[in-house]
Scaffold this motif. Structure first.
Motif, PDB file in Angstrom:
ATOM      1  N   VAL A  37       0.806  -1.175  -0.301  1.00  0.00           N
ATOM      2  CA  VAL A  37      -0.100  -0.099   0.177  1.00  0.00           C
ATOM      3  C   VAL A  37       0.955   1.240  -0.130  1.00  0.00           C
ATOM      4  N   ASP A  38       1.782   1.342   0.699  1.00  0.00           N
ATOM      5  CA  ASP A  38       2.818   2.465   0.939  1.00  0.00           C
ATOM      6  C   ASP A  38       3.312   2.606  -0.508  1.00  0.00           C
ATOM      7  N   ALA A  39       3.785   1.499  -1.175  1.00  0.00           N
ATOM      8  CA  ALA A  39       4.438   1.827  -2.291  1.00  0.00           C
ATOM      9  C   ALA A  39       3.496   1.892  -3.460  1.00  0.00           C
ATOM     10  N   GLY A  40       2.202   2.129  -3.257  1.00  0.00           N
ATOM     11  CA  GLY A  40       1.199   2.208  -4.413  1.00  0.00           C
ATOM     12  C   GLY A  40       0.966   1.216  -5.070  1.00  0.00           C
ATOM     13  N   GLU A  41       1.084  -0.399  -4.722  1.00  0.00           N
ATOM     14  CA  GLU A  41       1.214  -1.285  -5.660  1.00  0.00           C
ATOM     15  C   GLU A  41      -0.143  -1.992  -5.429  1.00  0.00           C
ATOM     16  N   PRO A  42      -0.626  -2.617  -6.504  1.00  0.00           N
ATOM     17  CA  PRO A  42      -1.829  -3.493  -6.159  1.00  0.00           C
ATOM     18  C   PRO A  42      -1.723  -4.388  -5.103  1.00  0.00           C
ATOM     19  N   THR A  43      -2.411  -4.546  -4.208  1.00  0.00           N
ATOM     20  CA  THR A  43      -2.102  -5.401  -2.989  1.00  0.00           C
ATOM     21  C   THR A  43      -3.508  -6.079  -2.688  1.00  0.00           C
ATOM     22  N   MET A  44      -3.299  -7.336  -2.726  1.00  0.00           N
ATOM     23  CA  MET A  44      -4.476  -8.279  -2.405  1.00  0.00           C
ATOM     24  C   MET A  44      -4.228  -9.713  -1.402  1.00  0.00           C
ATOM     25  N   VAL A  45      -5.555  -9.902  -0.932  1.00  0.00           N
ATOM     26  CA  VAL A  45      -5.417 -11.155   0.020  1.00  0.00           C
ATOM     27  C   VAL A  45      -6.655 -11.909  -0.593  1.00  0.00           C
ATOM     28  N   ALA A  46      -6.279 -13.318  -0.670  1.00  0.00           N
ATOM     29  CA  ALA A  46      -7.216 -14.322  -1.301  1.00  0.00           C
ATOM     30  C   ALA A  46      -7.054 -15.755  -0.137  1.00  0.00           C
ATOM     31  N   PHE A  47      -7.863 -15.076   1.146  1.00  0.00           N
ATOM     32  CA  PHE A  47      -7.738 -15.953   1.932  1.00  0.00           C
ATOM     33  C   PHE A  47      -9.186 -16.648   2.455  1.00  0.00           C
ATOM     34  N   GLY A  48      -9.257 -17.648   2.873  1.00  0.00           N
ATOM     35  CA  GLY A  48     -10.644 -17.913   3.669  1.00  0.00           C
ATOM     36  C   GLY A  48     -11.127 -17.035   4.509  1.00  0.00           C
ATOM     37  N   GLU A  49     -12.403 -17.227   4.743  1.00  0.00           N
ATOM     38  CA  GLU A  49     -13.205 -16.270   5.580  1.00  0.00           C
ATOM     39  C   GLU A  49     -12.490 -16.149   7.125  1.00  0.00           C
ATOM     40  N   ARG A  50     -12.015 -17.156   7.641  1.00  0.00           N
ATOM     41  CA  ARG A  50     -11.469 -16.914   9.124  1.00  0.00           C
ATOM     42  C   ARG A  50     -10.073 -16.161   9.074  1.00  0.00           C
ATOM     43  N   ASN A  51      -9.206 -16.461   8.264  1.00  0.00           N
ATOM     44  CA  ASN A  51      -7.819 -15.597   8.200  1.00  0.00           C
ATOM     45  C   ASN A  51      -8.095 -14.397   7.341  1.00  0.00           C
ATOM     46  N   ALA A  52      -9.087 -14.337   6.432  1.00  0.00           N
ATOM     47  CA  ALA A  52      -9.346 -12.632   5.938  1.00  0.00           C
ATOM     48  C   ALA A  52     -10.116 -11.721   6.997  1.00  0.00           C
ATOM     49  N   GLY A  53     -10.575 -12.597   7.994  1.00  0.00           N
ATOM     50  CA  GLY A  53     -11.274 -11.625   9.222  1.00  0.00           C
ATOM     51  C   GLY A  53      -9.980 -11.251  10.155  1.00  0.00           C
ATOM     52  N   LEU A  54      -9.059 -12.101  10.419  1.00  0.00           N
ATOM     53  CA  LEU A  54      -8.159 -11.685  11.220  1.00  0.00           C
ATOM     54  C   LEU A  54      -7.251 -10.530  10.675  1.00  0.00           C
ATOM     55  N   VAL A  55      -7.036 -10.722   9.315  1.00  0.00           N
ATOM     56  CA  VAL A  55      -6.118  -9.598   8.531  1.00  0.00           C
ATOM     57  C   VAL A  55      -6.980  -8.360   8.400  1.00  0.00           C
ATOM     58  N   ARG A  56      -8.231  -8.430   7.923  1.00  0.00           N
ATOM     59  CA  ARG A  56      -8.955  -7.159   8.276  1.00  0.00           C
ATOM     60  C   ARG A  56      -8.931  -6.506   9.357  1.00  0.00           C
ATOM     61  N   ALA A  57      -9.060  -7.115  10.708  1.00  0.00           N
ATOM     62  CA  ALA A  57      -9.099  -6.698  11.779  1.00  0.00           C
ATOM     63  C   ALA A  57      -7.530  -5.946  12.100  1.00  0.00           C
ATOM     64  N   ALA A  58      -6.631  -6.572  11.543  1.00  0.00           N
ATOM     65  CA  ALA A  58      -5.151  -6.187  11.911  1.00  0.00           C
ATOM     66  C   ALA A  58      -4.834  -4.943  11.057  1.00  0.00           C
TER      67      ALA A  58
END
Length: 313
Positions: A37-58
């Motif tokens: 994000v800081d470098a202005g690069e396309p940045t993506m997450v392809a996690f299942g629901e549980r780990n995606a929730g952990l990352v969103r919260a962090a």
């Protein structure tokens, strides 16, 4: 321009994350995403629901990280390669100097169908190498089988660890070697009984007809008929006699094996990538990988076997 650990690297920078706690996972993933994000690069997450929730919260509120639907992305290996190549090409066309993705396979991929996902993890070292991609593939050491973790080390050139460490994997094996190895063939439960069809030297029409009685919905039945026709044609054109086809069928599930007396395709990426201009590279295998629930390839002294599994959810 490449940034972070991939600075100065050309092509695909492929890493594994072998984590043993949620804190371990986040200690690697969050700095990776924020760096993109800081470098202005396309940045993506392809996690299942549980780990995606952990990352969103962090992540900080409003952080412009894109969350992909991991379950849809990782439905089939060949489909995942096709979808990711389209995604990456679009970002490069828009001017991206680097793309960051962190993903994980669904839990069911680490079981009986791991053989084709192991081939996927190896093949993408080649399939994505034309793009400025830096990706991390996450595996939970608490639940991932030991044999799968061994393949993870062999298919990822590096492992990403907390505190910005990026270590080479000594066990890494080039895909041109790994993909031609025999993967362990896990017996399908339905194969414990005798086949309902056993054909010697079938034509493609006979092969299609043999699976049309399978107890599958119409779309999956026709997809299986197409795949079987292609594999039988391949066996006749590029394999060696004798060719034998067997079918096991039950409610919502069918298994088909096609065996010929040859060594199988020499093209390492057969089934996962079509090879332009080379019919012997197995375009039929590529079609089967797009339409079936699971495809296994197995070489033995008796010849080469393709096993197709089609099942309803």
């Amino acid at each position: 321009m490449r940034t972070g650990a991939a600075a100065g690297h050309t092509g695909y920078f492929h890493e594994a994350i072998r984590y043993d706690s949620d804190e371990h996972l986040l200690a690697v993933v969050v700095p990776f995403l924020l760096g993109g994000v800081d470098a202005g690069e396309p940045t993506m997450v392809a996690f299942g629901e549980r780990n995606a929730g952990l990352v969103r919260a962090a992540l900080p509120a409003g952080c412009p990280v894109e969350f992909l639907t991991g379950g849809e992305v990782y439905a089939r290996p060949a489909g995942a390669i096709r979808a990711y190549r389209q995604l990456l090409a679009g970002h490069v066309a828009a001017g991206a100097g680097q793309i960051r993705i962190v993903g994980e396979l669904p839990a069911e991929a680490l079981g009986a169908t791991w053989d084709w996902w192991a081939r996927y993890e190896s093949a993408i070292n080649h399939a994505y190498d034309e793009f400025p991609l830096w990706s991390m593939c996450a595996y939970d050491e608490r639940t991932t089988p030991v044999a799968v973790l061994a393949d993870v080390d062999r298919t990822h050139p590096r492992t990403a660890r907390p505190h910005g460490r990026h270590e080479p994997n000594p066990q890494y094996t080039e895909p041109e070697l790994f993909l031609l190895e025999n993967r362990p063939l896990v017996a399908d439960p339905i194969q414990q009984g005798p086949p309902v069809v056993d054909l010697a030297g079938p034509t493609s029409a006979e092969a299609r007809e043999a699976v049309r009685a399978a107890e599958l919905d119409a779309a999956r039945r026709e997809d299986l008929a197409l795949a079987v026709s292609e594999i039988v044609t391949n066996a006749g054109m590029h394999g060696r006699p004798p060719v034998r086809m067997r079918v096991w069928a039950g409610p919502g599930r069918a298994v088909v094996t096609v065996t010929d007396g040859g060594p199988g395709p020499a093209y390492p990426y057969a089934g996962l990538l079509p090879a332009a201009g080379d019919a012997s590279a197995g375009f039929g295998l590529w079609i089967a990988h797009q339409t079936c629930s699971h495809v296994s390839l197995h070489r033995s002294p008796e010849g080469f076997t393709v096993r197709l599994v089609q099942r309803e959810p």
